[in-house]
Design a protein around this motif. Structure first.
Motif, PDB file in Angstrom:
ATOM      1  N   VAL A   1      -2.689   9.456   4.341  1.00 33.49           N
ATOM      2  CA  VAL A   1      -3.386   9.381   3.059  1.00 33.49           C
ATOM      3  C   VAL A   1      -2.843   8.219   2.243  1.00 33.49           C
ATOM      4  O   VAL A   1      -1.644   8.136   1.997  1.00 33.49           O
ATOM      5  CB  VAL A   1      -3.217  10.701   2.265  1.00 33.49           C
ATOM      6  CG1 VAL A   1      -3.898  10.600   0.907  1.00 33.49           C
ATOM      7  CG2 VAL A   1      -3.784  11.862   3.075  1.00 33.49           C
ATOM      8  N   VAL A   2      -3.752   7.318   1.851  1.00 31.76           N
ATOM      9  CA  VAL A   2      -3.404   6.185   1.000  1.00 31.76           C
ATOM     10  C   VAL A   2      -3.515   6.624  -0.447  1.00 31.76           C
ATOM     11  O   VAL A   2      -4.508   7.205  -0.863  1.00 31.76           O
ATOM     12  CB  VAL A   2      -4.339   4.983   1.267  1.00 31.76           C
ATOM     13  CG1 VAL A   2      -4.098   3.873   0.273  1.00 31.76           C
ATOM     14  CG2 VAL A   2      -4.163   4.493   2.688  1.00 31.76           C
ATOM     15  N   ILE A   3      -2.465   6.379  -1.243  1.00 35.21           N
ATOM     16  CA  ILE A   3      -2.470   6.724  -2.654  1.00 35.21           C
ATOM     17  C   ILE A   3      -3.000   5.569  -3.483  1.00 35.21           C
ATOM     18  O   ILE A   3      -3.826   5.726  -4.354  1.00 35.21           O
ATOM     19  CB  ILE A   3      -1.057   7.144  -3.136  1.00 35.21           C
ATOM     20  CG1 ILE A   3      -0.613   8.399  -2.386  1.00 35.21           C
ATOM     21  CG2 ILE A   3      -1.037   7.358  -4.638  1.00 35.21           C
ATOM     22  CD1 ILE A   3       0.830   8.792  -2.627  1.00 35.21           C
ATOM     23  N   LYS A   4      -2.484   4.372  -3.197  1.00 29.98           N
ATOM     24  CA  LYS A   4      -2.973   3.168  -3.890  1.00 29.98           C
ATOM     25  C   LYS A   4      -2.653   1.930  -3.095  1.00 29.98           C
ATOM     26  O   LYS A   4      -1.834   1.912  -2.221  1.00 29.98           O
ATOM     27  CB  LYS A   4      -2.395   3.048  -5.296  1.00 29.98           C
ATOM     28  CG  LYS A   4      -0.882   2.990  -5.374  1.00 29.98           C
ATOM     29  CD  LYS A   4      -0.424   2.862  -6.799  1.00 29.98           C
ATOM     30  CE  LYS A   4       1.104   2.787  -6.823  1.00 29.98           C
ATOM     31  NZ  LYS A   4       1.649   2.506  -8.085  1.00 29.98           N
TER      32      LYS A   4
ATOM     33  N   SER B   1      -9.343  -7.535   4.684  1.00 30.77           N
ATOM     34  CA  SER B   1      -9.292  -7.168   3.270  1.00 30.77           C
ATOM     35  C   SER B   1      -8.345  -5.991   3.062  1.00 30.77           C
ATOM     36  O   SER B   1      -7.981  -5.296   4.023  1.00 30.77           O
ATOM     37  CB  SER B   1     -10.682  -6.770   2.779  1.00 30.77           C
ATOM     38  OG  SER B   1     -11.110  -5.587   3.445  1.00 30.77           O
ATOM     39  N   VAL B   2      -7.979  -5.754   1.826  1.00 28.76           N
ATOM     40  CA  VAL B   2      -7.131  -4.613   1.486  1.00 28.76           C
ATOM     41  C   VAL B   2      -7.841  -3.326   1.900  1.00 28.76           C
ATOM     42  O   VAL B   2      -7.226  -2.413   2.462  1.00 28.76           O
ATOM     43  CB  VAL B   2      -6.792  -4.597  -0.020  1.00 28.76           C
ATOM     44  CG1 VAL B   2      -6.048  -3.333  -0.397  1.00 28.76           C
ATOM     45  CG2 VAL B   2      -5.984  -5.823  -0.397  1.00 28.76           C
TER      46      VAL B   2
ATOM     47  N   ILE C   1       0.857  -1.183   0.000  1.00 30.38           N
ATOM     48  CA  ILE C   1       0.000   0.000   0.000  1.00 30.38           C
ATOM     49  C   ILE C   1       0.895   1.235   0.000  1.00 30.38           C
ATOM     50  O   ILE C   1       1.738   1.396   0.872  1.00 30.38           O
ATOM     51  CB  ILE C   1      -0.934   0.007   1.222  1.00 30.38           C
ATOM     52  CG1 ILE C   1      -1.873  -1.210   1.176  1.00 30.38           C
ATOM     53  CG2 ILE C   1      -1.733   1.318   1.284  1.00 30.38           C
ATOM     54  CD1 ILE C   1      -2.736  -1.366   2.413  1.00 30.38           C
ATOM     55  N   GLN C   2       0.700   2.087  -0.999  1.00 33.42           N
ATOM     56  CA  GLN C   2       1.474   3.325  -1.126  1.00 33.42           C
ATOM     57  C   GLN C   2       0.738   4.456  -0.427  1.00 33.42           C
ATOM     58  O   GLN C   2      -0.472   4.612  -0.588  1.00 33.42           O
ATOM     59  CB  GLN C   2       1.664   3.672  -2.603  1.00 33.42           C
ATOM     60  CG  GLN C   2       2.466   4.929  -2.848  1.00 33.42           C
ATOM     61  CD  GLN C   2       3.935   4.758  -2.501  1.00 33.42           C
ATOM     62  OE1 GLN C   2       4.561   3.812  -2.935  1.00 33.42           O
ATOM     63  NE2 GLN C   2       4.467   5.667  -1.712  1.00 33.42           N
TER      64      GLN C   2
ATOM     65  N   LYS D   1      -6.415  -0.451   4.419  1.00 36.86           N
ATOM     66  CA  LYS D   1      -6.301   0.951   4.021  1.00 36.86           C
ATOM     67  C   LYS D   1      -7.060   1.844   4.999  1.00 36.86           C
ATOM     68  O   LYS D   1      -6.613   2.946   5.328  1.00 36.86           O
ATOM     69  CB  LYS D   1      -6.838   1.152   2.598  1.00 36.86           C
ATOM     70  CG  LYS D   1      -5.925   0.589   1.529  1.00 36.86           C
ATOM     71  CD  LYS D   1      -6.505   0.802   0.142  1.00 36.86           C
ATOM     72  CE  LYS D   1      -5.586   0.295  -0.953  1.00 36.86           C
ATOM     73  NZ  LYS D   1      -6.155   0.514  -2.299  1.00 36.86           N
ATOM     74  N   GLU D   2      -8.191   1.362   5.480  1.00 37.03           N
ATOM     75  CA  GLU D   2      -8.998   2.133   6.433  1.00 37.03           C
ATOM     76  C   GLU D   2      -8.246   2.333   7.748  1.00 37.03           C
ATOM     77  O   GLU D   2      -8.319   3.416   8.353  1.00 37.03           O
ATOM     78  CB  GLU D   2     -10.337   1.429   6.678  1.00 37.03           C
ATOM     79  CG  GLU D   2     -11.275   2.179   7.595  1.00 37.03           C
ATOM     80  CD  GLU D   2     -11.713   3.545   7.071  1.00 37.03           C
ATOM     81  OE1 GLU D   2     -12.059   4.397   7.908  1.00 37.03           O
ATOM     82  OE2 GLU D   2     -11.698   3.781   5.841  1.00 37.03           O
TER      83      GLU D   2
END
Length: 68
Positions: A65-68, A51-52, A5-6, A56-57
């Motif tokens: 801040v998650v970019i991708k 899950s992904v 996760i970026q 991310k959450e």
């Protein structure tokens, strides 16, 4: 499953440690490493337990801040 996760640029090594610790506490996560200089989280987890999107959450709830 393995996922990277970026995130937006992390401002300090303690930020990376904070995210890493939070991810390691998620049920189903077997390994989580956050690379401060690359602003990436490398996570190994069981898809049946998390899950992904949930991972991310966790990061966004910490204020990053998650970019991708």
């Amino acid at each position: 499953m393995k996922k990277t996760i970026q995130m937006e640029e992390l401002v300090c090594p303690m930020c990376a440690q904070k995210i890493e610790t939070a991810l390691q506490k998620v049920k189903g996560v077997s390994e989580a490493t956050v690379l401060y200089n690359a602003s990436k989280a490398k996570i190994e987890f069981d898809e049946n337990e998390t899950s992904v999107e949930a991972l991310k959450e966790v990061i966004t709830q910490l204020g990053y801040v998650v970019i991708k």
